[in-house]
Design an enzyme around this catalytic site. Structure first.
Site, short mmCIF file in Angstrom:
data_model
loop_
_atom_site.label_atom_id
_atom_site.label_comp_id
_atom_site.label_asym_id
_atom_site.label_seq_id
_atom_site.Cartn_x
_atom_site.Cartn_y
_atom_site.Cartn_z
CB SER A 167 -0.96 -0.04 1.19
OG SER A 167 -1.90 1.00 1.13
CG ASP A 264 -6.65 -1.03 -4.28
OD1 ASP A 264 -6.63 0.22 -4.16
OD2 ASP A 264 -5.89 -1.79 -3.66
CG HIS A 294 -6.30 -0.76 -0.37
ND1 HIS A 294 -5.29 -0.68 -1.30
CD2 HIS A 294 -5.75 -0.37 0.82
CE1 HIS A 294 -4.19 -0.25 -0.72
NE2 HIS A 294 -4.44 -0.06 0.57
#
Length: 326
Positions: A167, A264, A294
């Site tokens: 991320s 995402d 996500h």
């Protein structure tokens, strides 16, 4: 197109139903201090409930900063039963570059060490808004330079260091790879990026589509980039070491692994980065997970999609960390 919520994989949907949500989603960046504390409590509870991996030792080190800033804390995990100089994964935790800390990933990173017989050096890079970008990437560069320099003394193989991140940490990992290339450092074996945060401009289709899920939606991402860059977010005054998608030249970078979910908000910027890396001659292994939001592997680790991803990710690391045949 159908609302993103309707497209979620059923297993992931059930997991999402159990995620505590604030009015601003699972990660409330309108109060970063409180959300950081909540994340620390959650990580501590997760670690307490997970079986320990006694075969993995943890050491705390500090790498001298490359930009005159404070030394960079590095959390070194290593399997105690492995012999010979160990390959290393230089790891950057998730959290949108505003949340998180190196020790939060201990439970699964310890399992990774034990399974692959490698060391993991988790970087406690500086967070925004206290430190604006590219401060985090500078910390990554300092940690990589320290690993290369001290590898022999630490019982590590300085020729087998890969970079990986998740991320926001995936974005820092990609930026670190750019810094290493541009400053002439020893090239990492790979850059393994889990749904990385790469582009502050937030103008792709997926950045507009993914709203209302509560897991790093567009609104959360806009707040994160504002914290990371301040008034520079979305302007021409952003360098590639702050937002890797801004890099025009992606040649000469290490081979890349990129994985992202279909639902995402980073989907399209990640797909574009993979395409441009390949166009510049960089080997790329790309995975797109249908019906996945996500960080799906963290919220639904026992789901079929998460297990498939974990197996693919681990296999990639194993192949690239393996010592070359003599």
């Amino acid at each position: 197109m159908p609302a993103p919520r309707l497209l979620i994989d059923p297993e992931l949907g059930r997991a999402l139903d159990g995620v505590p949500m604030t009015p601003n989603g699972a990660f409330d960046l309108t109060d970063i201090t409180a959300t950081r504390e909540a994340l620390r409590s959650f990580a501590a509870a997760t670690a307490a409930g997970a079986p320990d991996e006694p075969s993995v030792a943890v050491e705390e080190h500090r790498a001298r900063s490359a930009d005159g800033g404070p030394d960079v804390p590095v959390r070194l995990l290593r399997p105690t039963t492995a012999t010979g100089p160990l390959p290393v994964v230089l790891w950057f935790h998730g959290g949108g570059q505003v949340l998180g800390f190196a020790a939060q990933d201990d439970p699964w990173l310890k399992r990774l060490c034990a399974r692959l017989g490698c060391a993991v050096a988790a970087v406690d890079y500086r967070l925004a808004p206290e430190t604006r970008a590219p401060g985090a990437a500078e910390d990554g560069y300092a940690a990589h330079r320290w690993l290369v320099r001290e590898a022999a003394a630490l019982g590590l193989d300085g020729t087998r260091i890969g970079i990986a991140g998740q991320s926001g940490g995936g974005g820092v990992a990609a930026a670190t790879a750019l810094l290493i290339r541009d400053r002439g450092g020893p090239a990492p074996l790979f850059q393994a990026l889990m749904y990385p945060m790469l582009d502050d401009r937030n103008r792709t289709a997926s950045s507009h589509e993914i709203t209302g899920l509560g897991i790093w939606d567009r609104s959360t991402n806009l707040l994160a980039w504002q914290a990371v860059l301040g008034d520079r977010a979305g302007t021409d005054d952003v360098c590639p070491y702050a937002a890797p998608a801004r890099a025009q030249d992606l040649g000469g970078l290490p081979p890349a692994f990129i994985a992202v979910g279909e639902l995402d908000c980073f989907r399209d910027e990640d797909l574009d980065y993979a395409t441009r890396l390949r166009a510049h001659g960089v080997p790329v292994e790309l995975h797109l997970y249908p019906g996945a939001y996500h960080a799906f592997d963290l919220f639904a680790p026992e789901s079929q999609l998460a297990r498939s991803f974990q197996q693919t990710w681990t296999a990639y690391l194993a192949r690239h960390l393996r010592a070359p045949a003599s």
